[in-house]
Design a protein around this motif. Sequence first.
Motif, PDB file in Angstrom:
ATOM      1  N   ALA A  48       7.384  25.795  22.966  1.00 23.25           N
ATOM      2  CA  ALA A  48       6.180  25.293  22.703  1.00 23.25           C
ATOM      3  C   ALA A  48       5.742  25.417  21.238  1.00 23.25           C
ATOM      4  CB  ALA A  48       5.094  25.669  23.700  1.00 23.25           C
ATOM      5  N   LEU A  49       4.971  24.511  20.680  1.00 26.58           N
ATOM      6  CA  LEU A  49       4.694  24.663  19.180  1.00 26.58           C
ATOM      7  C   LEU A  49       3.389  25.345  19.029  1.00 26.58           C
ATOM      8  CD1 LEU A  49       5.136  21.027  17.970  1.00 26.58           C
ATOM      9  CD2 LEU A  49       5.767  22.816  16.841  1.00 26.58           C
ATOM     10  N   SER A  50       3.235  26.129  18.230  1.00 25.02           N
ATOM     11  CA  SER A  50       1.824  26.970  17.967  1.00 25.02           C
ATOM     12  C   SER A  50       0.782  25.639  18.006  1.00 25.02           C
ATOM     13  CB  SER A  50       1.904  27.721  16.817  1.00 25.02           C
ATOM     14  OG  SER A  50       2.701  28.895  16.999  1.00 25.02           O
ATOM     15  N   THR A  51      -0.520  26.021  18.359  1.00 30.54           N
ATOM     16  CA  THR A  51      -1.360  24.916  18.209  1.00 30.54           C
ATOM     17  C   THR A  51      -2.755  25.280  17.166  1.00 30.54           C
ATOM     18  OG1 THR A  51      -1.094  24.268  20.497  1.00 30.54           O
ATOM     19  CG2 THR A  51      -3.065  23.701  19.952  1.00 30.54           C
ATOM     20  N   ILE A  52      -2.985  24.394  16.373  1.00 28.32           N
ATOM     21  CA  ILE A  52      -4.081  24.684  15.389  1.00 28.32           C
ATOM     22  C   ILE A  52      -4.968  23.779  15.472  1.00 28.32           C
ATOM     23  CG2 ILE A  52      -4.359  24.802  13.025  1.00 28.32           C
ATOM     24  CD1 ILE A  52      -1.485  25.601  12.307  1.00 28.32           C
ATOM     25  N   GLY A  53      -6.429  24.278  15.307  1.00 26.25           N
ATOM     26  CA  GLY A  53      -7.152  23.044  15.521  1.00 26.25           C
ATOM     27  C   GLY A  53      -7.632  22.622  14.226  1.00 26.25           C
ATOM     28  N   GLY A  54      -8.096  21.350  14.275  1.00 31.62           N
ATOM     29  CA  GLY A  54      -8.266  20.594  12.862  1.00 31.62           C
ATOM     30  C   GLY A  54      -9.598  20.011  12.982  1.00 31.62           C
ATOM     31  N   THR A  55     -10.340  19.774  11.620  1.00 30.52           N
ATOM     32  CA  THR A  55     -11.898  19.331  11.714  1.00 30.52           C
ATOM     33  C   THR A  55     -11.739  17.931  11.111  1.00 30.52           C
ATOM     34  OG1 THR A  55     -12.512  21.589  11.615  1.00 30.52           O
ATOM     35  CG2 THR A  55     -14.106  19.753  11.014  1.00 30.52           C
ATOM     36  N   VAL A  61      -8.145  14.700   8.469  1.00 32.08           N
ATOM     37  CA  VAL A  61      -8.333  15.872   9.475  1.00 32.08           C
ATOM     38  C   VAL A  61      -7.951  17.164   8.337  1.00 32.08           C
ATOM     39  CG1 VAL A  61      -7.243  17.250  11.440  1.00 32.08           C
ATOM     40  CG2 VAL A  61      -7.465  14.604  11.291  1.00 32.08           C
ATOM     41  N   SER A  62      -8.774  18.211   8.343  1.00 31.79           N
ATOM     42  CA  SER A  62      -8.621  19.139   7.563  1.00 31.79           C
ATOM     43  C   SER A  62      -8.258  20.423   8.414  1.00 31.79           C
ATOM     44  CB  SER A  62      -9.747  19.631   6.703  1.00 31.79           C
ATOM     45  OG  SER A  62     -10.775  19.800   7.629  1.00 31.79           O
ATOM     46  N   VAL A  63      -7.268  21.362   7.783  1.00 37.73           N
ATOM     47  CA  VAL A  63      -6.582  22.408   8.647  1.00 37.73           C
ATOM     48  C   VAL A  63      -6.278  23.372   7.682  1.00 37.73           C
ATOM     49  CG1 VAL A  63      -4.457  23.196   9.864  1.00 37.73           C
ATOM     50  CG2 VAL A  63      -5.271  20.609   9.970  1.00 37.73           C
ATOM     51  N   THR A  64      -7.027  24.454   7.901  1.00 34.09           N
ATOM     52  CA  THR A  64      -6.871  25.840   7.152  1.00 34.09           C
ATOM     53  C   THR A  64      -5.567  26.499   7.265  1.00 34.09           C
ATOM     54  OG1 THR A  64      -9.166  26.167   7.308  1.00 34.09           O
ATOM     55  CG2 THR A  64      -7.883  28.205   6.467  1.00 34.09           C
ATOM     56  N   VAL A  65      -4.948  26.639   6.434  1.00 40.31           N
ATOM     57  CA  VAL A  65      -3.576  27.191   6.365  1.00 40.31           C
ATOM     58  C   VAL A  65      -3.305  28.602   5.689  1.00 40.31           C
ATOM     59  CG1 VAL A  65      -0.870  27.134   5.731  1.00 40.31           C
ATOM     60  CG2 VAL A  65      -2.353  24.944   6.393  1.00 40.31           C
ATOM     61  N   ASP A  66      -3.841  29.661   6.537  1.00 41.91           N
ATOM     62  CA  ASP A  66      -3.783  31.004   6.039  1.00 41.91           C
ATOM     63  C   ASP A  66      -2.376  31.759   6.189  1.00 41.91           C
ATOM     64  OD1 ASP A  66      -3.951  31.562   8.712  1.00 41.91           O
ATOM     65  OD2 ASP A  66      -6.182  32.105   8.615  1.00 41.91           O
ATOM     66  N   ALA A  67      -2.348  33.186   5.818  1.00 39.95           N
ATOM     67  CA  ALA A  67      -1.275  33.673   6.144  1.00 39.95           C
ATOM     68  C   ALA A  67      -0.790  33.880   7.699  1.00 39.95           C
ATOM     69  CB  ALA A  67      -1.491  35.216   5.640  1.00 39.95           C
ATOM     70  N   SER A  68      -1.933  33.915   8.530  1.00 42.17           N
ATOM     71  CA  SER A  68      -1.575  33.901   9.952  1.00 42.17           C
ATOM     72  C   SER A  68      -0.982  32.640  10.719  1.00 42.17           C
ATOM     73  CB  SER A  68      -2.648  34.632  10.968  1.00 42.17           C
ATOM     74  OG  SER A  68      -3.824  33.793  10.706  1.00 42.17           O
ATOM     75  N   SER A  69      -1.033  31.633   9.776  1.00 41.59           N
ATOM     76  CA  SER A  69      -0.827  30.293  10.412  1.00 41.59           C
ATOM     77  C   SER A  69       0.657  29.818  10.743  1.00 41.59           C
ATOM     78  CB  SER A  69      -1.268  28.989   9.514  1.00 41.59           C
ATOM     79  OG  SER A  69      -0.957  28.021   9.895  1.00 41.59           O
ATOM     80  N   ALA A  70       0.872  29.191  11.694  1.00 43.02           N
ATOM     81  CA  ALA A  70       2.398  28.779  12.025  1.00 43.02           C
ATOM     82  C   ALA A  70       2.891  27.955  10.801  1.00 43.02           C
ATOM     83  CB  ALA A  70       2.270  28.006  13.201  1.00 43.02           C
ATOM     84  N   LEU A  71       2.018  27.319   9.983  1.00 40.95           N
ATOM     85  CA  LEU A  71       2.434  26.658   8.818  1.00 40.95           C
ATOM     86  C   LEU A  71       2.464  27.606   7.457  1.00 40.95           C
ATOM     87  CD1 LEU A  71       0.231  23.303   9.730  1.00 40.95           C
ATOM     88  CD2 LEU A  71       2.758  23.594   9.869  1.00 40.95           C
ATOM     89  N   ALA A  72       2.181  28.644   7.574  1.00 38.46           N
ATOM     90  CA  ALA A  72       2.074  29.692   6.393  1.00 38.46           C
ATOM     91  C   ALA A  72       3.501  29.495   5.612  1.00 38.46           C
ATOM     92  CB  ALA A  72       1.801  31.099   6.755  1.00 38.46           C
ATOM     93  N   SER A  73       4.612  29.352   6.252  1.00 37.78           N
ATOM     94  CA  SER A  73       5.958  29.290   5.561  1.00 37.78           C
ATOM     95  C   SER A  73       6.808  28.151   5.641  1.00 37.78           C
ATOM     96  CB  SER A  73       6.831  30.563   5.810  1.00 37.78           C
ATOM     97  OG  SER A  73       7.087  30.410   7.271  1.00 37.78           O
ATOM     98  N   ASN A 153      -5.254  26.452   0.317  1.00 38.65           N
ATOM     99  CA  ASN A 153      -4.908  26.706   1.423  1.00 38.65           C
ATOM    100  C   ASN A 153      -5.591  25.577   2.497  1.00 38.65           C
ATOM    101  OD1 ASN A 153      -3.571  28.974   0.956  1.00 38.65           O
ATOM    102  ND2 ASN A 153      -5.241  30.296   0.892  1.00 38.65           N
ATOM    103  N   LEU A 154      -6.144  24.595   2.014  1.00 34.93           N
ATOM    104  CA  LEU A 154      -6.431  23.477   2.980  1.00 34.93           C
ATOM    105  C   LEU A 154      -5.904  22.271   2.991  1.00 34.93           C
ATOM    106  CD1 LEU A 154      -8.995  22.926   4.712  1.00 34.93           C
ATOM    107  CD2 LEU A 154      -9.861  21.711   2.746  1.00 34.93           C
ATOM    108  N   LEU A 155      -5.082  21.888   4.243  1.00 38.31           N
ATOM    109  CA  LEU A 155      -4.211  20.866   4.336  1.00 38.31           C
ATOM    110  C   LEU A 155      -5.105  19.483   4.659  1.00 38.31           C
ATOM    111  CD1 LEU A 155      -1.451  19.272   4.650  1.00 38.31           C
ATOM    112  CD2 LEU A 155      -1.442  20.349   7.159  1.00 38.31           C
ATOM    113  N   MET A 156      -5.126  18.270   4.282  1.00 38.39           N
ATOM    114  CA  MET A 156      -5.713  17.126   4.327  1.00 38.39           C
ATOM    115  C   MET A 156      -4.883  16.204   5.092  1.00 38.39           C
ATOM    116  SD  MET A 156      -8.725  18.259   4.034  1.00 38.39           S
ATOM    117  CE  MET A 156      -9.692  16.676   3.857  1.00 38.39           C
ATOM    118  N   ILE A 157      -4.883  15.704   6.152  1.00 36.67           N
ATOM    119  CA  ILE A 157      -4.180  14.833   6.975  1.00 36.67           C
ATOM    120  C   ILE A 157      -5.117  13.307   6.999  1.00 36.67           C
ATOM    121  CG2 ILE A 157      -2.967  13.907   8.957  1.00 36.67           C
ATOM    122  CD1 ILE A 157      -2.791  16.671   9.783  1.00 36.67           C
ATOM    123  N   THR A 158      -4.760  12.230   5.958  1.00 37.46           N
ATOM    124  CA  THR A 158      -5.555  11.169   6.064  1.00 37.46           C
ATOM    125  C   THR A 158      -5.257  10.376   7.236  1.00 37.46           C
ATOM    126  OG1 THR A 158      -5.312  11.260   3.437  1.00 37.46           O
ATOM    127  CG2 THR A 158      -6.099   9.212   4.307  1.00 37.46           C
TER     128      THR A 158
END
Length: 159
Positions: A48-55, A61-73, A153-158
């Motif tokens: 299963a994919l890691s799940t991250i909340g977006g706002t 949709v904005s997603v914070t990508v920090d060092a602990s995120s599945a999207l960090a690397s 460190n902020l991903l924006m999905i239009t």
Amino acid sequence: MKKIDVGPIQTRRDFCAHACQAMSLVALGSFVQGCGGSPTSPSGTAPALSTIGGTVSNGAVSVTVDASSALASVGGAALVQSSSGNFLVSRTGQDTFVALTAVCTHESCTITGFENQTYVCPCHGSRFNTSGGVVNGPATRSLRTFTTAFANNLLMITL
């Protein structure tokens, strides 16, 4: 001599009716089980994919990508959940991401698996590459792609 009770005697008609019912149940079970994907990509086998909340705000949709995120690397992937829908997101470069709809084009199941850089639908085993293209079906159409931007460190999905 002791009398043994063998229960009611079954007629040939009763036997045939019960045998047909049993065979119908076996056939139905095989049909339902056979709807789980191809033998080379059975559903439910991908991690299963890691799940991250977006706002959601201002059409994105904005997603914070920090060092602990599945999207960090680079090479990381996650299922981003928001009030505007679910998105499959992969990090393809230091500052680049690909965002796709998480809705399978086969029968609208939410794609939740990820294995060998491939998204896997748990319902019927369709597989998609990180660009959204069909690797193998039953899906025949690519996943919808969304524009992304990344800074501070902020991903924006239009949307």
